[in-house]
Design a protein around this motif. Structure first.
Motif, PDB file in Angstrom:
ATOM      1  N   HIS A 163       0.844  -1.191   0.000  1.00 58.26           N
ATOM      2  CA  HIS A 163       0.000   0.000   0.000  1.00 58.26           C
ATOM      3  C   HIS A 163       0.879   1.241   0.000  1.00 58.26           C
ATOM      4  O   HIS A 163       1.785   1.375   0.830  1.00 58.26           O
ATOM      5  CB  HIS A 163      -0.916   0.031   1.230  1.00 58.26           C
ATOM      6  CG  HIS A 163      -1.872   1.186   1.234  1.00 58.26           C
ATOM      7  ND1 HIS A 163      -1.526   2.438   1.705  1.00 58.26           N
ATOM      8  CD2 HIS A 163      -3.152   1.297   0.803  1.00 58.26           C
ATOM      9  CE1 HIS A 163      -2.550   3.259   1.583  1.00 58.26           C
ATOM     10  NE2 HIS A 163      -3.554   2.587   1.044  1.00 58.26           N
ATOM     11  N   TYR A 164       0.619   2.135  -0.957  1.00 65.50           N
ATOM     12  CA  TYR A 164       1.374   3.386  -1.064  1.00 65.50           C
ATOM     13  C   TYR A 164       0.471   4.579  -0.831  1.00 65.50           C
ATOM     14  O   TYR A 164      -0.684   4.606  -1.270  1.00 65.50           O
ATOM     15  CB  TYR A 164       1.961   3.541  -2.465  1.00 65.50           C
ATOM     16  CG  TYR A 164       3.241   2.808  -2.743  1.00 65.50           C
ATOM     17  CD1 TYR A 164       4.484   3.410  -2.530  1.00 65.50           C
ATOM     18  CD2 TYR A 164       3.215   1.514  -3.270  1.00 65.50           C
ATOM     19  CE1 TYR A 164       5.668   2.757  -2.820  1.00 65.50           C
ATOM     20  CE2 TYR A 164       4.398   0.845  -3.566  1.00 65.50           C
ATOM     21  CZ  TYR A 164       5.618   1.472  -3.333  1.00 65.50           C
ATOM     22  OH  TYR A 164       6.781   0.815  -3.630  1.00 65.50           O
ATOM     23  N   LYS A 165       1.016   5.585  -0.162  1.00 66.43           N
ATOM     24  CA  LYS A 165       0.435   6.920  -0.174  1.00 66.43           C
ATOM     25  C   LYS A 165       1.198   7.716  -1.223  1.00 66.43           C
ATOM     26  O   LYS A 165       2.387   7.986  -1.070  1.00 66.43           O
ATOM     27  CB  LYS A 165       0.550   7.589   1.199  1.00 66.43           C
ATOM     28  CG  LYS A 165      -0.402   7.032   2.252  1.00 66.43           C
ATOM     29  CD  LYS A 165      -0.292   7.823   3.537  1.00 66.43           C
ATOM     30  CE  LYS A 165      -1.297   7.318   4.581  1.00 66.43           C
ATOM     31  NZ  LYS A 165      -2.690   7.544   4.157  1.00 66.43           N
ATOM     32  N   MET A 166       0.508   8.053  -2.295  1.00 68.61           N
ATOM     33  CA  MET A 166       1.103   8.860  -3.345  1.00 68.61           C
ATOM     34  C   MET A 166       0.759  10.325  -3.092  1.00 68.61           C
ATOM     35  O   MET A 166       0.045  10.659  -2.148  1.00 68.61           O
ATOM     36  CB  MET A 166       0.581   8.414  -4.717  1.00 68.61           C
ATOM     37  CG  MET A 166       0.850   6.950  -5.050  1.00 68.61           C
ATOM     38  SD  MET A 166       2.631   6.607  -5.192  1.00 68.61           S
ATOM     39  CE  MET A 166       2.567   4.907  -5.808  1.00 68.61           C
ATOM     40  N   SER A 167       1.255  11.192  -3.943  1.00 66.69           N
ATOM     41  CA  SER A 167       0.943  12.605  -3.804  1.00 66.69           C
ATOM     42  C   SER A 167      -0.430  12.871  -4.407  1.00 66.69           C
ATOM     43  O   SER A 167      -0.566  13.130  -5.595  1.00 66.69           O
ATOM     44  CB  SER A 167       2.003  13.450  -4.500  1.00 66.69           C
ATOM     45  OG  SER A 167       1.803  14.812  -4.229  1.00 66.69           O
ATOM     46  N   GLY A 168      -1.472  12.732  -3.581  1.00 70.82           N
ATOM     47  CA  GLY A 168      -2.813  12.990  -4.043  1.00 70.82           C
ATOM     48  C   GLY A 168      -3.730  11.789  -4.052  1.00 70.82           C
ATOM     49  O   GLY A 168      -4.925  11.941  -4.239  1.00 70.82           O
ATOM     50  N   HIS A 169      -3.191  10.583  -3.856  1.00 71.68           N
ATOM     51  CA  HIS A 169      -4.053   9.404  -3.835  1.00 71.68           C
ATOM     52  C   HIS A 169      -3.342   8.247  -3.138  1.00 71.68           C
ATOM     53  O   HIS A 169      -2.124   8.225  -3.013  1.00 71.68           O
ATOM     54  CB  HIS A 169      -4.469   8.993  -5.251  1.00 71.68           C
ATOM     55  CG  HIS A 169      -3.332   8.562  -6.128  1.00 71.68           C
ATOM     56  ND1 HIS A 169      -2.422   9.447  -6.660  1.00 71.68           N
ATOM     57  CD2 HIS A 169      -2.956   7.331  -6.568  1.00 71.68           C
ATOM     58  CE1 HIS A 169      -1.539   8.790  -7.387  1.00 71.68           C
ATOM     59  NE2 HIS A 169      -1.837   7.502  -7.350  1.00 71.68           N
ATOM     60  N   ASP A 170      -4.155   7.299  -2.665  1.00 67.19           N
ATOM     61  CA  ASP A 170      -3.650   6.049  -2.104  1.00 67.19           C
ATOM     62  C   ASP A 170      -3.861   4.946  -3.128  1.00 67.19           C
ATOM     63  O   ASP A 170      -4.812   4.984  -3.916  1.00 67.19           O
ATOM     64  CB  ASP A 170      -4.404   5.675  -0.820  1.00 67.19           C
ATOM     65  CG  ASP A 170      -4.029   6.586   0.350  1.00 67.19           C
ATOM     66  OD1 ASP A 170      -3.432   7.653   0.102  1.00 67.19           O
ATOM     67  OD2 ASP A 170      -4.346   6.224   1.487  1.00 67.19           O
ATOM     68  N   VAL A 171      -2.989   3.947  -3.112  1.00 66.95           N
ATOM     69  CA  VAL A 171      -3.144   2.835  -4.041  1.00 66.95           C
ATOM     70  C   VAL A 171      -2.575   1.565  -3.410  1.00 66.95           C
ATOM     71  O   VAL A 171      -1.580   1.623  -2.689  1.00 66.95           O
ATOM     72  CB  VAL A 171      -2.451   3.133  -5.389  1.00 66.95           C
ATOM     73  CG1 VAL A 171      -0.957   3.336  -5.219  1.00 66.95           C
ATOM     74  CG2 VAL A 171      -2.738   2.037  -6.407  1.00 66.95           C
ATOM     75  N   ARG A 172      -3.241   0.447  -3.660  1.00 62.30           N
ATOM     76  CA  ARG A 172      -2.757  -0.852  -3.182  1.00 62.30           C
ATOM     77  C   ARG A 172      -2.421  -1.717  -4.395  1.00 62.30           C
ATOM     78  O   ARG A 172      -3.213  -1.833  -5.327  1.00 62.30           O
ATOM     79  CB  ARG A 172      -3.812  -1.537  -2.317  1.00 62.30           C
ATOM     80  CG  ARG A 172      -3.471  -2.996  -1.990  1.00 62.30           C
ATOM     81  CD  ARG A 172      -4.402  -3.582  -0.967  1.00 62.30           C
ATOM     82  NE  ARG A 172      -4.436  -5.044  -1.058  1.00 62.30           N
ATOM     83  CZ  ARG A 172      -4.750  -5.861  -0.057  1.00 62.30           C
ATOM     84  NH1 ARG A 172      -5.072  -5.339   1.128  1.00 62.30           N
ATOM     85  NH2 ARG A 172      -4.772  -7.165  -0.219  1.00 62.30           N
ATOM     86  N   PHE A 173      -1.225  -2.299  -4.379  1.00 63.47           N
ATOM     87  CA  PHE A 173      -0.805  -3.231  -5.411  1.00 63.47           C
ATOM     88  C   PHE A 173      -0.871  -4.641  -4.833  1.00 63.47           C
ATOM     89  O   PHE A 173      -0.340  -4.900  -3.747  1.00 63.47           O
ATOM     90  CB  PHE A 173       0.626  -2.949  -5.862  1.00 63.47           C
ATOM     91  CG  PHE A 173       0.889  -1.528  -6.306  1.00 63.47           C
ATOM     92  CD1 PHE A 173      -0.067  -0.808  -6.994  1.00 63.47           C
ATOM     93  CD2 PHE A 173       2.099  -0.917  -6.030  1.00 63.47           C
ATOM     94  CE1 PHE A 173       0.167   0.497  -7.407  1.00 63.47           C
ATOM     95  CE2 PHE A 173       2.356   0.381  -6.432  1.00 63.47           C
ATOM     96  CZ  PHE A 173       1.390   1.092  -7.122  1.00 63.47           C
ATOM     97  N   ASP A 174      -1.508  -5.551  -5.566  1.00 67.76           N
ATOM     98  CA  ASP A 174      -1.638  -6.943  -5.136  1.00 67.76           C
ATOM     99  C   ASP A 174      -0.763  -7.856  -5.990  1.00 67.76           C
ATOM    100  O   ASP A 174      -0.241  -7.444  -7.034  1.00 67.76           O
ATOM    101  CB  ASP A 174      -3.102  -7.380  -5.221  1.00 67.76           C
ATOM    102  CG  ASP A 174      -3.982  -6.621  -4.243  1.00 67.76           C
ATOM    103  OD1 ASP A 174      -3.672  -6.640  -3.043  1.00 67.76           O
ATOM    104  OD2 ASP A 174      -4.971  -5.997  -4.686  1.00 67.76           O
ATOM    105  N   ALA A 175      -0.608  -9.082  -5.552  1.00 68.13           N
ATOM    106  CA  ALA A 175       0.216 -10.056  -6.257  1.00 68.13           C
ATOM    107  C   ALA A 175      -0.172 -10.112  -7.734  1.00 68.13           C
ATOM    108  O   ALA A 175      -1.354 -10.219  -8.076  1.00 68.13           O
ATOM    109  CB  ALA A 175       0.080 -11.431  -5.615  1.00 68.13           C
ATOM    110  N   GLY A 176       0.821 -10.019  -8.595  1.00 65.03           N
ATOM    111  CA  GLY A 176       0.584 -10.043 -10.029  1.00 65.03           C
ATOM    112  C   GLY A 176       0.411  -8.677 -10.659  1.00 65.03           C
ATOM    113  O   GLY A 176       0.400  -8.561 -11.880  1.00 65.03           O
ATOM    114  N   ASP A 177       0.289  -7.622  -9.847  1.00 64.55           N
ATOM    115  CA  ASP A 177       0.139  -6.273 -10.392  1.00 64.55           C
ATOM    116  C   ASP A 177       1.490  -5.732 -10.859  1.00 64.55           C
ATOM    117  O   ASP A 177       2.527  -5.942 -10.209  1.00 64.55           O
ATOM    118  CB  ASP A 177      -0.419  -5.318  -9.339  1.00 64.55           C
ATOM    119  CG  ASP A 177      -1.889  -5.537  -9.049  1.00 64.55           C
ATOM    120  OD1 ASP A 177      -2.508  -6.380  -9.732  1.00 64.55           O
ATOM    121  OD2 ASP A 177      -2.413  -4.876  -8.132  1.00 64.55           O
TER     122      ASP A 177
END
Length: 305
Positions: free
Chosen positions: A51-65
């Protein structure tokens, strides 16, 4: 139970090797704060999630992404599964400008979007393992192959479904843990430079675009990124110039002008300072792709895929 370990970014959050390719295949530590590096970051999740906090949004990367984002804006791996393993790299801007991506993708990434695709297969973990091994081998030929194969893999994204996050209408806000006043300013500065680095711009132009005083702009940017405004603009220009020089019909004087340098002497001086060689020597020795990627402007916008 053992105390959890964390990665501690440098005091100002910036990584200081903007022109070097860095590959990795690891189980990363969650970060205590955001960091920043003047390269494009590639992540492939082999196992687990991140899980990343980016500049302006959060995003989760799962296996295979497979994900791609501009590291020149603050980002923070703030949570991850205990079994997370990811591969990828930090791509110097010269390689980013060589990528044959749809124009809106390249521009959106430079403006802070995150590209994510789930269209991966069993070959990806094997490839990322090999590229990491090649890049760290000390063998120049292997390192070059790692770059070329990684670029081709990224370019193949255009043939499958992908998302660009957040949507075009998203409002950029500060990343938690960063200075609530300086972070949005740095974002505005980076956006303006990404759109205008090939023009004649200086700290006054940049500050006006960010709606702040030039001295404050310089201080905030240096504190947040570890680089001066002038160094950052020059890095963008030099990386763009390197990509142009890899084209078969490259003319050094034309490249200097197209990259935002006002004169050939200024181009040669800045190029030697960062690349350690003249533009002519770089063109002769480092051009390595049979056909170079087209160069596109970074100020175009288009609907999200």
């Amino acid at each position: 139970m053992a105390e959890k370990s964390y990665y501690e970014p440098m005091a100002n959050g910036v990584e200081r090797l903007p022109t070097e390719l860095q590959m990795f295949l690891a189980s990363p530590l969650v970060m205590r704060a955001a960091h920043w590096h003047a390269q494009v970051e590639v992540n492939y999740i082999v196992r687990g999630w991140a899980h990343y906090k980016m500049s302006g949004h959060d995003v989760r990367f799962d296996a295979g992404d497979l994900a791609l984002f501009w590291g020149g804006l603050p980002h923070w791996l703030d949570d991850a599964s205990d079994d997370l393993i990811y591969g990828g790299g930090h791509l110097p801007l010269v390689h980013f400008f060589r990528l044959r991506l749809p124009q809106n993708v390249q521009s959106r990434l430079m403006q802070g979007a995150t590209l994510v695709t789930k269209a991966t297969d069993a070959s990806d973990p094997l490839n990322f393992e090999r590229w990491n091994e090649y890049a760290r081998s000390g063998d120049t030929m292997k390192a070059s192959m790692a770059v070329e194969e990684l670029l081709l893999r990224i370019e193949r994204v255009r043939f499958n479904p992908y998302d660009l996050l957040p949507g075009p209408a998203a409002v950029v806000s500060a990343v938690d843990g960063l200075d609530l006043h300086s972070s949005p300013i740095v974002v505005r500065i980076c956006d303006f430079i990404a759109d205008n680095f090939r023009e004649e711009i200086d700290s006054s132009d940049i500050a006006q675009a960010a709606d702040i005083h030039p001295k404050y702009a310089m201080n905030v940017f240096k504190k947040s990124t570890g680089m001066t405004l002038n160094d950052y603009v020059n890095l963008m220009r030099l990386s763009y110039a390197q990509a142009l020089l890899m084209q078969d019909d490259a003319n050094v004087l034309q490249v200097a002008m197209d990259s935002g340098f006002g004169s050939l002497s200024a181009f040669n001086k800045s190029f030697r300072k960062i690349a350690g060689m003249s533009p002519s020597d770089f063109r002769r020795d480092v051009r390595c792709r049979p056909s170079a990627a087209p160069i596109v402007r970074t100020n175009a916008t288009a609907p999200m895929n």
